[in-house]
Design a protein around this motif. Structure first.
Motif, short mmCIF file in Angstrom:
data_model
loop_
_atom_site.label_atom_id
_atom_site.label_comp_id
_atom_site.label_asym_id
_atom_site.label_seq_id
_atom_site.Cartn_x
_atom_site.Cartn_y
_atom_site.Cartn_z
N GLY A 2 0.81 -1.21 0.00
CA GLY A 2 0.00 0.00 0.00
C GLY A 2 0.85 1.26 0.00
O GLY A 2 0.53 2.24 -0.69
N ARG A 3 1.94 1.26 0.77
CA ARG A 3 2.81 2.43 0.84
C ARG A 3 3.50 2.67 -0.49
O ARG A 3 3.67 3.82 -0.92
N ILE A 4 3.89 1.60 -1.17
CA ILE A 4 4.53 1.74 -2.48
C ILE A 4 3.56 2.37 -3.47
O ILE A 4 3.92 3.31 -4.20
N LYS A 5 2.32 1.88 -3.49
CA LYS A 5 1.34 2.41 -4.44
C LYS A 5 1.06 3.88 -4.19
O LYS A 5 0.94 4.68 -5.13
N ILE A 6 0.95 4.26 -2.90
CA ILE A 6 0.67 5.66 -2.57
C ILE A 6 1.81 6.56 -3.00
O ILE A 6 1.60 7.62 -3.61
N THR A 7 3.04 6.16 -2.71
CA THR A 7 4.19 7.01 -3.04
C THR A 7 4.42 7.08 -4.55
O THR A 7 4.77 8.14 -5.08
N VAL A 8 4.22 5.97 -5.25
CA VAL A 8 4.35 5.98 -6.71
C VAL A 8 3.27 6.85 -7.33
O VAL A 8 3.53 7.64 -8.23
N PHE A 9 2.04 6.72 -6.83
CA PHE A 9 0.94 7.54 -7.33
C PHE A 9 1.26 9.02 -7.17
O PHE A 9 1.10 9.81 -8.11
N PHE A 10 1.71 9.41 -5.99
CA PHE A 10 2.00 10.82 -5.73
C PHE A 10 3.17 11.30 -6.59
O PHE A 10 3.16 12.44 -7.08
N SER A 11 4.16 10.45 -6.79
CA SER A 11 5.31 10.83 -7.62
C SER A 11 4.90 11.11 -9.05
O SER A 11 5.28 12.14 -9.64
N PHE A 13 1.86 11.82 -10.13
CA PHE A 13 0.95 12.96 -10.13
C PHE A 13 1.73 14.28 -10.14
O PHE A 13 1.43 15.19 -10.92
N VAL A 14 2.74 14.39 -9.29
CA VAL A 14 3.53 15.63 -9.22
C VAL A 14 4.33 15.84 -10.50
O VAL A 14 4.46 16.96 -10.99
N ALA A 15 4.87 14.76 -11.07
CA ALA A 15 5.60 14.88 -12.33
C ALA A 15 4.69 15.40 -13.44
O ALA A 15 5.09 16.25 -14.25
N MET A 16 3.45 14.89 -13.50
CA MET A 16 2.50 15.37 -14.51
C MET A 16 2.12 16.83 -14.26
O MET A 16 1.94 17.60 -15.20
N LEU A 17 2.01 17.21 -12.99
CA LEU A 17 1.76 18.61 -12.68
C LEU A 17 2.89 19.49 -13.21
O LEU A 17 2.65 20.61 -13.68
N GLY A 18 4.13 18.96 -13.12
CA GLY A 18 5.27 19.73 -13.63
C GLY A 18 5.13 20.07 -15.10
O GLY A 18 5.61 21.12 -15.55
N ILE A 71 14.17 8.22 -8.82
CA ILE A 71 13.03 9.10 -8.56
C ILE A 71 13.48 10.32 -7.76
O ILE A 71 13.06 11.46 -8.05
N LEU A 72 14.34 10.11 -6.77
CA LEU A 72 14.85 11.23 -5.97
C LEU A 72 15.66 12.20 -6.84
O LEU A 72 15.52 13.42 -6.73
N PRO A 118 11.14 12.53 -17.01
CA PRO A 118 11.06 11.10 -17.31
C PRO A 118 11.79 10.21 -16.31
O PRO A 118 11.52 9.01 -16.26
N ALA A 119 12.70 10.77 -15.52
CA ALA A 119 13.34 9.97 -14.47
C ALA A 119 12.29 9.50 -13.47
O ALA A 119 12.28 8.34 -13.04
N ILE A 120 11.38 10.40 -13.14
CA ILE A 120 10.30 10.06 -12.19
C ILE A 120 9.32 9.10 -12.82
O ILE A 120 8.96 8.07 -12.23
N LEU A 121 8.88 9.40 -14.03
CA LEU A 121 7.86 8.58 -14.69
C LEU A 121 8.37 7.18 -15.00
O LEU A 121 7.68 6.18 -14.77
N SER A 122 9.59 7.08 -15.54
CA SER A 122 10.14 5.76 -15.92
C SER A 122 10.37 4.88 -14.71
O SER A 122 9.97 3.70 -14.69
N ALA A 123 11.03 5.43 -13.68
CA ALA A 123 11.34 4.63 -12.50
C ALA A 123 10.08 4.25 -11.74
O ALA A 123 10.00 3.16 -11.18
N SER A 124 9.08 5.13 -11.73
CA SER A 124 7.83 4.83 -11.03
C SER A 124 7.10 3.67 -11.70
O SER A 124 6.61 2.75 -11.03
N GLN A 125 7.02 3.70 -13.03
CA GLN A 125 6.36 2.61 -13.74
C GLN A 125 7.11 1.30 -13.55
O GLN A 125 6.50 0.23 -13.35
N ALA A 126 8.44 1.36 -13.60
CA ALA A 126 9.25 0.15 -13.39
C ALA A 126 9.05 -0.39 -11.98
O ALA A 126 9.04 -1.61 -11.76
N PHE A 127 8.93 0.51 -11.01
CA PHE A 127 8.70 0.11 -9.62
C PHE A 127 7.43 -0.74 -9.51
O PHE A 127 7.40 -1.79 -8.84
#
Length: 402
Positions: A2-11, A13-18, A71-72, A118-127
């Protein structure tokens, strides 16, 4: 989990906001800075090119170094590059720099933004690919698609609200929310061991089983960018809307699209749990229906309906190509394939604005007719072929790895 899904979702979301916070204010900033409309296109294109180029690179790095560190790095780079871009705009608005130097700095800083997203998006999807089994992959990728949908909804809305205070205020918000996401990721996202990738295991975009889903990604994102680029022109030409009313109308339309993307993910993850092929098939048929509605109606409520239906189709297709691409490769290739999927977004952002505006100049119905054609061909292809999953042994044989 659950924690992984929440953090990936937020990551995500913020990247798309960027991305979405910058897009609505760029034309106004260009005008205020005394630059030409073509310079706005240059800024968009340079950012998209960097996204397309760097997405596979970041994906491969995440295989070797781990998902969380990439992601960081993405959030650190995005925060700093957005700050530098904001400073550049600020200096230009105050006439401290101008002309060629101003344009050069804008291109450089916008390119940096495109490099780190794309660092955030690629690593998040791979996660997500790392921590889910095959049968759970569709629901997991629906979370990422939902984050994309929320970004599409809230990005223009937030930009519009903050721009009432000042043109640069959406960027100030972007810097703050990116810093928040950085600390959120640092302290809440669990670390995972790197997946050491040997050179022979690098994923190829032409790899059997993968290339069709990359094509689905290309078609889906071209459709999304086309609607964003020519949707306003089309509504104004069809309905004769004044310019001040047009911006509000288009914003509502795009928000309906983003909301529908989110709804499609909820339906998929909670109830349907379809495999990738039926998701793409149904999504492409819904996409065709939305474009036909755009082409046949001349009433604003039906245009809003078309925006919403378009979002439903895009939502199913987004989850379909993310899931299908992830399932078509081995665990060792999740970072590489996530990078290629993200790169399709950059490629689409380069192709769609030029292609759609050129076709629109010839005839306003052609861009949407093109989407109908591509989505129809895609649905026919999906009816004919069956999804193929590659086992690790098959992949090793395919790449001649002992």
């Amino acid at each position: 989990m659950g924690r992984i899904k929440i953090t990936v979702f937020f990551s995500v979301f913020v990247a798309m906001l960027g991305v979405m916070l910058l897009a609505p204010i760029t034309p106004s900033l260009i005008r205020e800075l005394g630059l030409k409309e073509i310079h706005s296109g240059i800024l968009i294109s340079t950012g998209s090119i960097m996204t397309a180029v760097m997405a596979p690179v970041w994906g491969n790095i995440s295989d070797a170094k781990g998902r969380k560190p990439v992601i960081l790095i993405g959030f650190i780079g995005l925060s700093i590059s957005t700050l530098l871009l904001t400073i550049t705009f600020y200096c230009g608005l105050h006439k401290w720099i101008s002309g060629g130097l101003l344009l050069f700095l804008m291109i450089v800083t916008r390119s940096l933004v495109g490099m780190f997203i794309p660092a955030i998006l690629s690593a998040s999807q791979a996660f997500m690919g790392d921590v889910t089994e095959d049968k759970e992959r569709g629901s997991a990728m629906a979370i990422i698609s939902a984050a994309n949908g929320l970004g599409l909804i809230f990005g223009p809305a937030i930009a519009g609200i903050f721009s009432l205070v000042g043109l640069l205020w959406p960027l100030y918000f972007g810097i703050v929310i990116t810093a928040v996401a950085l600390f959120f990721t640092l302290f809440l996202m669990p670390a995972t061991k790197p997946i050491i990738q040997r050179g022979e295991m690098k994923v190829s975009p032409l790899q059997p089983g993968l290339r069709i889903y990359l094509f689905v990604a290309l078609v889906t994102m071209i459709g999304l960018f086309t609607i964003q680029v020519i949707g306003g022109f089309y509504l104004q030409d069809q309905l004769g809307l004044p310019s001040d009313q047009l911006a509000v109308t288009v914003s509502f339309g795009l928000m309906f699209t983003g909301l529908a993307v989110l709804i499609a993910q909820i339906i998929q993850s909670k109830w349907l749990k379809w495999e990738p092929r039926p998701m793409v098939l149904i999504g492409s048929l819904i996409l065709v229906a939305s474009m036909v509605t755009f082409l046949l109606t001349k009433q604003l409520p039906f245009y809003y309906l078309a925006f919403f239906v378009f979002g439903l189709g895009s939502g199913f297709m987004m989850t379909g190509f993310m899931t299908g691409a992830s399932l078509s490769v081995s665990n060792e290739q999740q970072g590489g394939v996530a990078g290629l999927v993200t790169a399709m977004q950059g490629v689409s952002a380069i192709i769609a604005p030029i292609l759609s505006t050129s076709l629109y100049h010839a005839n306003k119905h052609i861009p949407m007719g093109l989407i109908v054609l591509l989505a129809t061909l895609l649905s026919l292809f999906m009816l004919r072929v069956s999804q193929k999953k590659f086992s690790k042994n098959e992949i090793r044989e395919m790449h001649n790895i002992p």
